[in-house]
Write a protein that holds these residues in place. Structure first.
Motif, PDB file in Angstrom:
ATOM      1  N   ARG A  98       0.815  -1.224   0.000  1.00  0.00           N
ATOM      2  CA  ARG A  98       0.000   0.000   0.000  1.00  0.00           C
ATOM      3  C   ARG A  98       0.847   1.272   0.000  1.00  0.00           C
ATOM      4  O   ARG A  98       0.333   2.354  -0.269  1.00  0.00           O
ATOM      5  CB  ARG A  98      -0.938   0.006   1.211  1.00  0.00           C
ATOM      6  CG  ARG A  98      -2.008  -1.083   1.136  1.00  0.00           C
ATOM      7  CD  ARG A  98      -2.964  -1.001   2.312  1.00  0.00           C
ATOM      8  NE  ARG A  98      -3.943  -2.064   2.255  1.00  0.00           N
ATOM      9  CZ  ARG A  98      -5.079  -2.007   1.563  1.00  0.00           C
ATOM     10  NH1 ARG A  98      -5.347  -0.911   0.873  1.00  0.00           N
ATOM     11  NH2 ARG A  98      -5.929  -3.007   1.553  1.00  0.00           N
ATOM     12  N   GLU A  99       2.133   1.148   0.295  1.00  0.00           N
ATOM     13  CA  GLU A  99       3.019   2.311   0.275  1.00  0.00           C
ATOM     14  C   GLU A  99       3.674   2.506  -1.095  1.00  0.00           C
ATOM     15  O   GLU A  99       4.341   3.509  -1.323  1.00  0.00           O
ATOM     16  CB  GLU A  99       4.115   2.144   1.345  1.00  0.00           C
ATOM     17  CG  GLU A  99       3.589   1.954   2.760  1.00  0.00           C
ATOM     18  CD  GLU A  99       2.704   3.105   3.190  1.00  0.00           C
ATOM     19  OE1 GLU A  99       3.083   4.270   2.937  1.00  0.00           O
ATOM     20  OE2 GLU A  99       1.631   2.847   3.772  1.00  0.00           O
ATOM     21  N   GLN A 137      -0.728   2.885  -4.876  1.00  0.00           N
ATOM     22  CA  GLN A 137      -1.375   4.149  -4.523  1.00  0.00           C
ATOM     23  C   GLN A 137      -2.177   4.714  -5.693  1.00  0.00           C
ATOM     24  O   GLN A 137      -3.250   5.290  -5.499  1.00  0.00           O
ATOM     25  CB  GLN A 137      -0.317   5.141  -4.050  1.00  0.00           C
ATOM     26  CG  GLN A 137       0.275   4.781  -2.696  1.00  0.00           C
ATOM     27  CD  GLN A 137       1.410   5.682  -2.283  1.00  0.00           C
ATOM     28  OE1 GLN A 137       1.923   6.472  -3.083  1.00  0.00           O
ATOM     29  NE2 GLN A 137       1.827   5.590  -1.024  1.00  0.00           N
TER      30      GLN A 137
END
Length: 448
Positions: free
Chosen positions: A123-124, A129
């Protein structure tokens, strides 16, 4: 995430294509309503309007429906995967015109599969994203062994990652994609309802069943994909132009196919082409590419020259770090003729032979890795880590596509390349600029 100028231009071309497609589709519909017999192909007309080129390769999916199949040509190091994530949002918004979508993301190799899956599930990571922004934070990244339901599809942007051999019906090992599997029952009528099964087969004729059109339909992942008519993203699209691969891809009944490749075939509909100069302007790749043709045919002389050059680059990298620059450990990629354990006899240059020669010349064994289908010396190794000792990677073609390491500076070719596409892909492995930023040191901003 801020896009590079060439990436934004590629996406602008994609959006322009969708606008043209809407206009052409409206014209095609009016002609049909007026019972006009004039030949008119909306996909071809939109293509010609946007690209200015007349040659367009028409495609149909497994249902016989005409579908867009276009390609973005992006050199190695240009961020194909990032472009793909943005393109998914464009396709669902401007083509499908809905909030969520089902995406079948096809890759050609295990190396690309692992890299892509890891990035999309993090998710980073910028790739994830972009997808999360497109879905409002409702993104589901799946593998072929994982199950999903109609409700999940309604509520999420779903991306299923699949390796091409897993999709090819001619590949024995992954016929599992088409085998009866529990967990997909919600997409199919009850087995004891022959009428409902026949009705679904009439709508999706290429579904496989246990008894022809009389059903029941096999509740496989493959059949589920055919019902869903996914958006297809094909990484390294040039790898999918065998007859078997194309038949398999279209048999999933995609509604839209986007290819990404540094070396598309003549059969690809290239919508936008990014050049090496575009990437160099954005400090993405190492140019110039210095080509050194050794006068002596002895491969050991080529190896010696590669070692000397690598040591020079390491000296420059050490100086760069001591002067406040970032850590760089230059790597030499060595292409040999054979890697198999039973292929060491004969006159072909073998990976083990090169490894032994490197050690003989004083290279620590920990600095050497062999990457082949039998021996993955790079598994679970972070080549960018300061704790990693690897400086030489020996391979035949396992790193031809999809392997990314910006520390790779030198390609030592100990073979006689016969395929332009193959050597272009392999050269691409040494082009990526560390940290996507020039160092200001000539030797560290070029490749060899």
């Amino acid at each position: 995430m801020e896009l590079k100028e060439y990436q934004q231009l590629a996406l602008n071309r994609l959006k322009e294509y969708f606008v043209a497609l809407d206009l052409a589709a409206a014209m095609e519909q009016r002609l049909k309503q007026d019972n006009t017999d004039l030949p008119y192909d909306a996909l071809e007309m939109a293509w010609q309007k946007v690209t200015g080129r007349k040659i367009y390769h028409s495609r149909k999916n497994g249902l016989g429906e005409a579908i867009p199949q276009i390609c973005l040509k992006v050199p190695t190091g240009g961020g194909k995967t990032l472009l793909a994530t943005f393109a998914i949002d464009f396709i669902k918004t401007f083509f499908l015109k809905r909030l969520n979508a089902f995406v079948l993301w096809v890759v050609p190799s295990d190396a690309i599969y692992k890299q892509t899956l890891s990035a999309l599930r993090n998710r980073e990571h910028p790739y994830r994203q972009v997808l999360d922004r497109a879905s409002g934070g409702r993104t589901l990244i799946l593998e072929k062994t994982e199950r999903f339901t109609p409700v999940q599809l309604e509520e999420n942007l779903v991306v299923l990652l699949l390796m091409l051999p897993s999709a090819n019906r001619r590949n024995k090992e992954t016929l599992k994609v088409f085998q009866d599997t529990s967990g997909f029952e919600d997409f199919f009528p009850p087995e004891d309802d022959p009428l409902a099964n026949r009705n679904l087969i009439s709508r999706v004729p290429n579904l496989t069943s246990y008894d022809g059109i009389n059903g029941p339909i096999i509740t496989s992942l493959g059949n589920t994909l055919r019902i869903l008519k996914p958006i297809m993203i094909i990484d390294e699209g040039h790898k999918t132009y065998s007859e078997g691969a194309q038949d398999t891809i279209r048999s999933f009944n995609p509604c839209f196919i986007l290819e990404l490749s540094a070396t598309p075939t003549d059969a690809s509909n290239v919508l936008y082409a990014v050049s090496g100069r575009d990437l160099n302007r954005e400090q993405m790749i190492k140019l110039d590419l210095n080509i050194m043709n050794m006068p002596n045919l002895d491969w050991k002389d080529t190896l010696s020259a590669s070692i000397r050059l690598l040591n020079t680059l390491q000296t420059r990298a050490t100086e760069y770090l001591s002067n406040g620059g970032k850590y760089i450990r230059p790597i030499c990629l060595i292409q040999v003729e054979r890697t198999g354990r039973d292929q060491q006899k004969g006159h072909f240059i073998h990976a083990n032979e090169v490894q032994a020669e490197l050690i003989k010349r004083g290279i620590d064994p920990s600095q050497i890795a062999i990457k082949s289908s039998e021996n993955d010396g790079l598994e679970n190794i972070d080549l960018l880590s300061e704790d990693c000792p690897v400086r030489f990677i020996i391979t035949k073609q396992a790193l031809q596509e999809g392997w990314d390491c910006p520390f790779a500076y030198i390609l030592a070719v100990l073979t006689n390349p016969s395929s332009q596409t193959a050597i272009t892909q392999l050269v691409g492995r040494i082009l990526r600029q560390p940290y996507a930023k020039k160092t200001g040191i000539k030797e560290l901003d070029e490749s060899y």
